[in-house]
Scaffold this active site. Structure first.
Site, PDB file in Angstrom:
ATOM      1  N   SER A   7       0.840  -1.201   0.000  1.00 44.07           N
ATOM      2  CA  SER A   7       0.000   0.000   0.000  1.00 44.07           C
ATOM      3  C   SER A   7       0.870   1.244   0.000  1.00 44.07           C
ATOM      4  CB  SER A   7      -0.900   0.011   1.231  1.00 44.07           C
ATOM      5  OG  SER A   7      -1.460   1.305   1.366  1.00 44.07           O
ATOM      6  N   HIS A  32      -1.049  -1.332  -4.337  1.00 44.09           N
ATOM      7  CA  HIS A  32      -2.341  -1.038  -3.704  1.00 44.09           C
ATOM      8  C   HIS A  32      -2.482   0.470  -3.506  1.00 44.09           C
ATOM      9  CE1 HIS A  32      -5.807  -2.284  -1.182  1.00 44.09           C
ATOM     10  NE2 HIS A  32      -5.479  -1.273  -0.390  1.00 44.09           N
ATOM     11  N   ASP A  34      -4.887   3.407  -2.104  1.00 43.78           N
ATOM     12  CA  ASP A  34      -6.000   3.665  -1.192  1.00 43.78           C
ATOM     13  C   ASP A  34      -6.631   5.013  -1.491  1.00 43.78           C
ATOM     14  OD1 ASP A  34      -6.127   1.373   0.637  1.00 43.78           O
ATOM     15  OD2 ASP A  34      -4.069   1.935   1.141  1.00 43.78           O
ATOM     16  N   MET A  36      -9.493   7.625  -0.594  1.00 46.09           N
ATOM     17  CA  MET A  36     -10.396   7.982   0.521  1.00 46.09           C
ATOM     18  C   MET A  36     -10.976   9.368   0.280  1.00 46.09           C
ATOM     19  SD  MET A  36      -8.166   6.702   3.771  1.00 46.09           S
ATOM     20  CE  MET A  36      -7.137   5.214   3.691  1.00 46.09           C
ATOM     21  N   HIS A  65      -8.280   0.530  -4.205  1.00 48.86           N
ATOM     22  CA  HIS A  65      -9.221   0.278  -3.106  1.00 48.86           C
ATOM     23  C   HIS A  65     -10.007   1.560  -2.857  1.00 48.86           C
ATOM     24  CE1 HIS A  65      -9.540  -0.800   1.517  1.00 48.86           C
ATOM     25  NE2 HIS A  65     -10.717  -0.756   0.913  1.00 48.86           N
ATOM     26  N   MET A  67     -12.379   3.685  -0.967  1.00 43.65           N
ATOM     27  CA  MET A  67     -13.067   3.900   0.309  1.00 43.65           C
ATOM     28  C   MET A  67     -13.819   5.216   0.170  1.00 43.65           C
ATOM     29  SD  MET A  67      -9.952   2.570   2.681  1.00 43.65           S
ATOM     30  CE  MET A  67      -8.827   2.781   1.305  1.00 43.65           C
ATOM     31  N   MET A 136     -11.310  -6.391   5.388  1.00 43.41           N
ATOM     32  CA  MET A 136     -10.560  -5.391   6.162  1.00 43.41           C
ATOM     33  C   MET A 136     -10.317  -5.911   7.582  1.00 43.41           C
ATOM     34  SD  MET A 136      -9.922  -2.868   4.165  1.00 43.41           S
ATOM     35  CE  MET A 136      -9.124  -1.872   5.422  1.00 43.41           C
ATOM     36  N   ASP A 171      -6.439  -6.707   4.304  1.00 45.50           N
ATOM     37  CA  ASP A 171      -5.841  -5.372   4.367  1.00 45.50           C
ATOM     38  C   ASP A 171      -6.013  -4.807   5.769  1.00 45.50           C
ATOM     39  OD1 ASP A 171      -4.983  -2.791   3.812  1.00 45.50           O
ATOM     40  OD2 ASP A 171      -6.642  -2.307   2.459  1.00 45.50           O
TER      41      ASP A 171
HETATM   42  C1  DX5 Z   1      -6.471   1.407   5.451  1.00 43.75           C
HETATM   43  C2  DX5 Z   1      -6.005   1.060   4.066  1.00 43.75           C
HETATM   44  C3  DX5 Z   1      -4.841   0.161   4.042  1.00 43.75           C
HETATM   45  C4  DX5 Z   1      -3.608   0.699   4.712  1.00 43.75           C
HETATM   46  C5  DX5 Z   1      -2.949  -0.474   5.360  1.00 43.75           C
HETATM   47  O1  DX5 Z   1      -7.733   1.961   5.390  1.00 43.75           O
HETATM   48  O2  DX5 Z   1      -7.030   0.442   3.310  1.00 43.75           O
HETATM   49  O3  DX5 Z   1      -4.536  -0.286   2.730  1.00 43.75           O
HETATM   50  O4  DX5 Z   1      -2.696   1.314   3.858  1.00 43.75           O
HETATM   51  O5  DX5 Z   1      -1.902  -0.019   6.133  1.00 43.75           O
HETATM   52  P1  DX5 Z   1      -1.137  -0.971   7.154  1.00 43.75           P
HETATM   53  O6  DX5 Z   1      -0.585  -2.116   6.357  1.00 43.75           O
HETATM   54  O7  DX5 Z   1      -0.098  -0.073   7.724  1.00 43.75           O
HETATM   55  O8  DX5 Z   1      -2.153  -1.415   8.172  1.00 43.75           O
HETATM   56 ZN    ZN Z   2      -6.447  -0.525   1.350  1.00 44.60          ZN
END
Ligand code: DX5
Ligand code: ZN
Length: 210
Positions: A7, A32, A34, A36, A65, A67, A136, A171
């Site tokens: 990520s 990956h 993320d 948001m 991903h 969110m 998750m 994740d």
């Molecule tokens: C959190 C993200 C993850 C995040 C994971 O909402 O979806 O992908 O980057 O980070 P770590 O591996 O540090 O928990």
């Molecule tokens: Zn993620």
């Protein structure tokens, strides 16, 4: 084989190309990303223009991903930008099949994700319609949180009910130990942000997840 998807939330956003090359050279399978929106989760990160730029600097599949609320409104834009896998949240939509079908029209992989409080049973009707399920193991929103082992048990239930080729990705709080727990339950893709990027030996970290 376990698909490792570092990520970039834990990378240096001022040096994304450099930090993607580092994991690419260390054996990462996917990248990956993320996304948001500050509504579905209490954090804001990156969006379509960044995916478009990343597409130019890596040959690895971009595992995006989402969110975000109303993901159906952004599928076309992310697909055009170069997303290879688009995963949205079950909790963010009223008709998951519609969104999966929309992603499929773009000829890319479709995934559905569930948050820690969502029961895995809700995914049963969709297991043969998607390429990937994302479980998750932290509340989505931030990197560096602690792995919730109760959530990992959902993997076992989903694997029992899914075909062998379904990708079950995990994740949140993944490291060598928690990643092993998830693989034993039947996960075949691990996302890791802080564990990989905060490691002094990134190749060793990726190898330990494999
Ligand atoms: C959190 C993200 C993850 C995040 C994971 O909402 O979806 O992908 O980057 O980070 P770590 O591996 O540090 O928990
Ligand atoms: Zn993620």
């Amino acid at each position: 084989m376990t698909i490792i998807s570092p990520s970039i939330l834990s990378a240096d956003f001022a040096n994304l190309e450099r930090d993607i090359k580092i994991v690419e050279n260390a054996g990462a399978d996917w990248i990956h990303v993320d996304v948001m929106d500050g509504h579905f989760v209490p954090n804001i990160t990156i969006g379509v223009p960044v995916v478009k730029s990343l597409k130019k600097v890596t040959t690895l599949p971009l595992d995006v991903h989402l969110m975000i609320e109303n993901p159906q409104n952004y599928i076309d834009a992310f697909a055009r930008a170069g997303a290879d896998i688009l995963t949205f949240h079950y909790e963010a939509v009223s008709d998951p099949v519609k969104v999966v079908d929309l992603i499929k029209t773009k000829n890319i992989k479709a995934g559905i994700s569930i948050k820690p409080k969502t029961s895995p049973e809700v995914l049963l009707p969709y297991l043969n319609k998607v390429d990937m399920i994302l479980v998750m193991t932290v509340e989505p929103g931030f990197g560096g949180q602690e792995f919730m082992s109760d959530c990992a048990k959902k993997i076992e239930y989903l694997r029992k009910n899914a075909s062998e080729d379904l990708i079950i990705q995990v994740d949140g709080g993944i490291n060598a130990q928690t990643g092993k727990i998830c693989k034993d339950y039947g996960a075949n893709s691990l996302v890791a942000g802080s564990y990989i990027y905060n490691s002094s030996d990134i190749k060793a970290a990726i190898d330990s997840l494999k």
